[in-house]
Design a protein around this motif. Structure first.
Motif, PDB file in Angstrom:
ATOM      1  N   VAL A 218       1.171  -1.642  -0.004  1.00 11.98           N
ATOM      2  CA  VAL A 218       0.136  -0.142   0.529  1.00 11.98           C
ATOM      3  C   VAL A 218       0.750   1.395   0.411  1.00 11.98           C
ATOM      4  N   VAL A 219       0.315   2.427  -0.355  1.00  9.00           N
ATOM      5  CA  VAL A 219       0.691   3.501  -0.788  1.00  9.00           C
ATOM      6  C   VAL A 219       0.460   4.616  -0.016  1.00  9.00           C
ATOM      7  N   LYS A 220       1.301   5.350   1.533  1.00 12.57           N
ATOM      8  CA  LYS A 220       0.220   5.654   2.099  1.00 12.57           C
ATOM      9  C   LYS A 220       1.684   7.182   2.258  1.00 12.57           C
ATOM     10  N   PRO A 221       0.355   8.383   2.434  1.00  7.32           N
ATOM     11  CA  PRO A 221       1.653   9.876   3.055  1.00  7.32           C
ATOM     12  C   PRO A 221       2.498   9.355   4.625  1.00  7.32           C
ATOM     13  N   GLU A 222       3.254  10.168   4.493  1.00 10.53           N
ATOM     14  CA  GLU A 222       4.429   9.743   6.096  1.00 10.53           C
ATOM     15  C   GLU A 222       3.797  10.387   7.130  1.00 10.53           C
TER      16      GLU A 222
ATOM     17  N   ASN B  19      41.632  36.459  10.139  1.00 13.86           N
ATOM     18  CA  ASN B  19      41.467  37.403  10.287  1.00 13.86           C
ATOM     19  C   ASN B  19      41.534  39.245   9.338  1.00 13.86           C
ATOM     20  N   LYS B  20      42.879  38.713   8.208  1.00  7.34           N
ATOM     21  CA  LYS B  20      43.073  38.549   7.041  1.00  7.34           C
ATOM     22  C   LYS B  20      43.087  38.330   6.108  1.00  7.34           C
ATOM     23  N   ASP B  21      42.855  39.247   4.785  1.00  7.26           N
ATOM     24  CA  ASP B  21      42.530  38.899   3.771  1.00  7.26           C
ATOM     25  C   ASP B  21      41.787  37.592   3.566  1.00  7.26           C
ATOM     26  N   PRO B  22      40.448  36.863   4.822  1.00  7.72           N
ATOM     27  CA  PRO B  22      40.369  35.529   4.755  1.00  7.72           C
ATOM     28  C   PRO B  22      39.979  34.408   4.258  1.00  7.72           C
ATOM     29  N   ALA B  23      39.611  33.804   3.676  1.00  8.35           N
ATOM     30  CA  ALA B  23      39.819  32.157   3.067  1.00  8.35           C
ATOM     31  C   ALA B  23      37.632  32.204   3.359  1.00  8.35           C
ATOM     32  N   PRO B  24      37.188  32.439   1.835  1.00  6.85           N
ATOM     33  CA  PRO B  24      35.424  31.521   2.168  1.00  6.85           C
ATOM     34  C   PRO B  24      35.505  30.405   2.218  1.00  6.85           C
ATOM     35  N   GLN B  25      34.762  30.127   3.577  1.00  6.67           N
ATOM     36  CA  GLN B  25      34.223  28.276   4.187  1.00  6.67           C
ATOM     37  C   GLN B  25      33.221  27.765   3.341  1.00  6.67           C
ATOM     38  N   LEU B  26      33.260  26.900   2.463  1.00  8.77           N
ATOM     39  CA  LEU B  26      32.038  26.097   2.069  1.00  8.77           C
ATOM     40  C   LEU B  26      31.326  25.291   3.094  1.00  8.77           C
ATOM     41  N   LEU B  27      30.442  25.188   3.352  1.00  7.45           N
ATOM     42  CA  LEU B  27      29.432  24.980   4.148  1.00  7.45           C
ATOM     43  C   LEU B  27      28.958  23.734   3.700  1.00  7.45           C
ATOM     44  N   SER B  28      28.538  22.781   3.832  1.00  7.74           N
ATOM     45  CA  SER B  28      27.703  21.453   2.858  1.00  7.74           C
ATOM     46  C   SER B  28      26.280  21.214   3.683  1.00  7.74           C
ATOM     47  N   VAL B  29      25.286  21.774   2.993  1.00  8.51           N
ATOM     48  CA  VAL B  29      23.783  21.880   3.054  1.00  8.51           C
ATOM     49  C   VAL B  29      23.193  20.128   2.788  1.00  8.51           C
ATOM     50  N   THR B  30      22.276  19.908   3.983  1.00 16.39           N
ATOM     51  CA  THR B  30      21.446  18.647   3.337  1.00 16.39           C
ATOM     52  C   THR B  30      20.052  18.407   4.043  1.00 16.39           C
ATOM     53  N   ASP B  31      19.632  18.042   3.613  1.00 19.38           N
ATOM     54  CA  ASP B  31      17.491  17.742   4.222  1.00 19.38           C
ATOM     55  C   ASP B  31      17.613  16.311   3.834  1.00 19.38           C
ATOM     56  N   LYS B  32      16.748  15.609   4.759  1.00 16.15           N
ATOM     57  CA  LYS B  32      16.138  14.237   4.968  1.00 16.15           C
ATOM     58  C   LYS B  32      15.351  14.301   4.085  1.00 16.15           C
ATOM     59  N   ASP B  33      14.249  15.394   3.829  1.00 18.28           N
ATOM     60  CA  ASP B  33      13.477  14.893   2.936  1.00 18.28           C
ATOM     61  C   ASP B  33      13.950  14.564   1.894  1.00 18.28           C
ATOM     62  N   GLY B  34      12.802  13.918   0.192  1.00 16.61           N
ATOM     63  CA  GLY B  34      13.449  13.465  -0.871  1.00 16.61           C
ATOM     64  C   GLY B  34      13.454  14.853  -1.469  1.00 16.61           C
ATOM     65  N   PRO B  35      14.524  14.551  -2.830  1.00 17.61           N
ATOM     66  CA  PRO B  35      15.140  15.890  -3.789  1.00 17.61           C
ATOM     67  C   PRO B  35      13.289  16.886  -3.666  1.00 17.61           C
ATOM     68  N   GLU B  36      12.263  16.604  -3.971  1.00 18.89           N
ATOM     69  CA  GLU B  36      11.347  17.408  -4.490  1.00 18.89           C
ATOM     70  C   GLU B  36      11.152  18.586  -2.780  1.00 18.89           C
ATOM     71  N   PHE B  37      11.687  18.163  -1.905  1.00 23.31           N
ATOM     72  CA  PHE B  37      12.020  19.646  -1.055  1.00 23.31           C
ATOM     73  C   PHE B  37      12.893  19.188  -0.479  1.00 23.31           C
ATOM     74  N   GLY B  38      13.651  19.349  -1.459  1.00 22.95           N
ATOM     75  CA  GLY B  38      15.028  19.304  -0.843  1.00 22.95           C
ATOM     76  C   GLY B  38      14.985  20.982  -1.530  1.00 22.95           C
ATOM     77  N   PRO B  39      16.827  20.800  -2.221  1.00 25.48           N
ATOM     78  CA  PRO B  39      17.518  21.941  -2.986  1.00 25.48           C
ATOM     79  C   PRO B  39      16.756  22.577  -4.211  1.00 25.48           C
TER      80      PRO B  39
ATOM     81  N   ASP C  42       7.111  10.412   0.661  1.00 21.63           N
ATOM     82  CA  ASP C  42       7.291  12.166   1.510  1.00 21.63           C
ATOM     83  C   ASP C  42       6.802  13.419   1.854  1.00 21.63           C
ATOM     84  N   VAL C  43       6.603  14.023   3.198  1.00 23.89           N
ATOM     85  CA  VAL C  43       6.587  14.941   3.090  1.00 23.89           C
ATOM     86  C   VAL C  43       7.358  16.278   3.512  1.00 23.89           C
ATOM     87  N   ASN C  44       7.020  17.285   3.124  1.00 23.54           N
ATOM     88  CA  ASN C  44       8.015  18.170   3.679  1.00 23.54           C
ATOM     89  C   ASN C  44       8.300  18.885   5.614  1.00 23.54           C
ATOM     90  N   ASP C  45       9.127  17.553   6.197  1.00 17.86           N
ATOM     91  CA  ASP C  45       8.923  18.073   7.068  1.00 17.86           C
ATOM     92  C   ASP C  45       9.990  18.004   8.371  1.00 17.86           C
TER      93      ASP C  45
END
Length: 749
Positions: free
Chosen positions: A482-486, A592-612, A575-578
């Protein structure tokens, strides 16, 4: 033996009294034109087709062609009297003697002795010439091909024997020296062949064995005296000619069975001998024959052998295992198509029992009772008897279900004693479908009955009664998806999953229960099988694999001993956007002088439909000191220090939202170091570590020394006041200086 007869013939010829011929006797006398024939040859190896000469004969008629025969079948005389070599002959002692026969017009047989001998004075060997320049044959050294030399194996005589001579065209103008190199010369087997350095004569130094080495290949060289190599090396091939010096032999003694009722002409065994002489020649062409049959009963020729194939077949009647249980045949193989060397083997033929008695059941009918739903259960064991020889294919029984089992519910096999039929269930029986089966089983032997034997196949009837048992309820389907929303609400219906009781005759009720519910999310109604949500479901929970949550539902009847069946419920969670997106990193370090940019990774437990794509913003004071933006893929945050901050630890508050706007704050702990660009140098950490007590001790020692100096230059009272003042200043100074040092070294006290 032929040489002895030849000598006797000569003696008789010498001492025979002269034949007095009267004037009245006819002039013509039938017979050979001389008393003996001698033919000279120039070599001791005579090849097939060699013509030796002509035999003169007359029968005093006008005939010019006659029938001749020879005592040595390697020689043949044609009707015109030409004597030829039929098969290759080697003159081991330099000569060979035999007889030639013919018949006159009255049928009287006339004989003459013949001698074939090699004239040593006329013996010739091949002369091998190096190629002449300009003949187009010197492109490569192997382009010049000469016919192989032929040397018979096992040659008798005085060694070394001359087999060829090597010549160079240059030997007419200058002195040449000859040599050979290669296998058989200066390589293993070393010294089989040698060459006279000055004459170029090639010699074989010992008798050769073709079975050891069939061919030799070496090179001849010609060197001019004082001028080096005069000719390109010439390849010489010496083929060893086979002689009939190996007897045929059998590698095994043969054992075979022959049944009493074997038909005439049936092959029972095939023998094969080997001969190490050259294949596809008379020396290895074999013929077979049976020399002896033991016992020679009921006839001496109960078997015959194909002389070419070695196939032994039955030719006589009367094979009787009880009278003659075994025959031993002595088989001979002879080469030269049966006229040469021989070898023998034994062939043991065991007479086996023929199937002339049918197996019979010891009883004609059987009754049995079997529980339903049981597979591979023995129903009945049926015994038979057979009067043939025990433990033979004619005695061993095999069984077959003739009728009563169209669906293949039963199987019958032979027991280990070969006289028992074991009837078993091949599938589960169903009492509700059929409660009784009547089977007809027949029995035969492993081999067919002997030809001409009239027998009746024995049969037995087996009645199988099926016993009803309590069967577990069965879910349909066995697995339900059976298929049901979470985010399905608590007490919401998931599905109704029911089972039926196959035991229709018992009229039982079915109840339900949860057998396995890993997360405790479900409830099932005991009477109806209706399944509802007990606790909130979550697609991202660890109990869910590939968006599927699996539970096991049980169904049981109300029998005194309930039977339980199970079904599998598979819930496909939509999946729902929860879940709001989160930042994976929690701590960063930046200059503190000429600082290098910091790359921060973002994740989401939901599926691609509710992600980036995600979005980001700074909160509070973080907006003043920092900048934040999404990268090109909008799956990562580029965080940068906007102003030069004193070294230390700071908190950066970021709000991250998914493409549907669900957001949450994340706090990043940032350590700002007094350095530049990407060269992170947070030295205050070293000062703030395990070296802090040492630094404090050093500073305390310096302060104490300064106090002692002040005491020496001022008065005691003023010293005390100044000492207090100096101590305040010193401590204040040290606190400020220590803070600056800590900022430099990346640590705070």
């Amino acid at each position: 033996m032929e040489s002895i007869w030849f000598v006797i013939w000569c003696i008789l010829t010498v001492f025979q009294p002269p034949n007095l011929v009267t004037a009245e006797e006819p002039v013509c006398v039938p017979g050979f034109q001389s008393d003996q024939l001698t033919f000279s040859v120039t070599r001791n190896y005579l090849t097939r087709g060699t013509v030796l000469g002509k035999v003169g004969f007359t029968d005093c008629t006008d005939r010019t062609r006659f029938l001749f025969d020879t005592s040595d079948k390697r020689f043949v005389v044609k009707t015109d009297g030409v004597l030829m070599v039929k098969r290759a002959v080697y003159l081991h002692e330099g000569h060979h003697d035999f007889f030639i026969h013919s018949w006159d017009s009255q049928g009287l047989k006339l004989t003459i002795p013949v001698s074939v001998s090699m004239n040593a004075a006329d013996a010739q060997v091949p002369v091998l010439q190096f190629p002449k320049p300009g003949e187009g044959l010197r492109r490569r050294k192997r382009d010049w091909v000469i016919p192989p030399l032929s040397v018979p194996e096992n040659m008798r005589g005085n060694y070394p024997l001359k087999v060829a001579q090597i010549r160079s065209a240059e030997d007419r103008t200058r002195k040449m020296f000859y040599s050979i190199t290669g296998p058989g010369a200066d390589l293993p087997p070393v010294g089989r062949f040698t060459m006279d350095r000055e004459t170029g004569n090639l010699y074989v130094t010992q008798p050769l064995d073709r079975e050891q080495t069939a061919s030799y290949t070496f090179e001849a060289h010609a060197v001019a005296d004082g001028a080096g190599q005069a000719e390109d090396p010439m390849e010489i091939i010496v083929n060893v000619i086979d002689q009939n010096d190996n007897k045929p032999y059998f590698t095994v003694e043969y054992n075979a069975n022959v049944a009493e009722a074997t038909a005439i002409g049936t092959e029972v065994v095939r023998v094969e001998a080997k001969d190490d002489d050259e294949s596809n020649t008379d020396n290895s062409e074999l013929r077979y024959r049976i020399l002896n049959q033991d016992p020679p009963l009921p006839t001496h020729n109960m078997f015959e052998i194909n002389p070419i194939t070695g196939s032994i077949r039955v030719t006589g009647r009367g094979l009787d295992r009880e009278k003659y249980p075994q025959y031993t045949l002595t088989v001979q193989a002879a080469d030269m198509k049966g006229e040469g060397l021989t070898g023998q083997t034994k062939v043991i033929l065991t007479v086996t029992d023929s199937n002339d008695n049918a197996p019979v059941f010891t009883q004609k009918s059987y009754n049995s009772r079997v529980d339903e739903n049981k597979k591979d259960v023995v129903v009945v064991r049926m015994m038979v008897t057979d009067e043939d020889e025990p433990q033979t294919p004619a005695w061993n029984a095999k069984f077959k279900i003739v009728s009563g089992d169209p669906d293949g519910l039963f199987t019958v096999k032979t027991g280990t004693n070969k006289q028992e039929g074991i009837l078993s269930t091949a599938k589960e029986l169903d009492f509700e479908r059929a409660s009784k089966f009547t089977l007809l089983v027949s029995v035969e032997n492993e081999i067919p009955f002997a030809p001409g034997v009239s027998v009746v196949t024995s049969t037995a009837t087996v009645v199988v009664n099926v016993k009803d048992v309590n069967e577990a309820p069965i879910f349909d389907p066995k697995e339900m998806l059976v298929v049901k929303p979470e985010d399905l609400a608590v007490d919401e219906v998931v599905v109704q999953y029911t089972a039926s009781d196959p035991g229709t005759a018992r009229k039982q009720t079915v109840s339900y229960k949860i057998m396995n519910d890993p997360a405790g999310w479900l409830n099932v109604d005991k009477d109806t099988g209706l399944i509802k949500v007990r606790a909130s479901m979550d697609r991202e929970a660890p109990f869910v694999t590939n968006d599927r949550y699996i539970a096991t539902i049980g169904a049981y009847d109300n029998d005194a001993v309930p039977a339980t069946g199970t079904g599998t419920l598979i819930i496909q969670l939509e999946d729902v956007n929860d879940n709001a997106p989160i930042i994976e990193q929690h701590e960063i370090m930046v200059c503190n002088k000429d600082p290098a940019p910091q790359l921060l990774s973002v994740t989401d437990k939901d599926g691609p439909e509710f992600g980036p794509p995600y979005s980001v913003s700074l909160q509070g004071m973080s907006k003043t000191n920092w900048t934040a933006r999404m990268n090109n893929s909008r799956t990562g945050i580029i965080l940068n220090l906007a102003i030069e901050l004193p070294s230390g630890n700071y908190s950066v508050i970021l709000t991250v939202a998914d493409k549907h706007g669900l957001e949450q704050d994340s706090i990043i702990k940032a350590e700002v170091c007094d350095c530049k660009g990407e060269d992170l140098m947070c030295t205050q950490r070293a000062l703030g570590g395990s070296n802090l007590p040492i630094i404090r001790g050093v500073l305390g020692g310096i302060l104490l020394l300064m106090l002692v100096l002040v005491v020496l230059f001022v008065s005691l009272r003023k010293e005390e006041q100044k000492e207090l003042t100096s101590k305040d200043n010193i401590f204040y100074y040290n606190r400020e200086q220590s803070r600056e040092d800590d900022q430099v070294n990346g640590h705070q006290f």
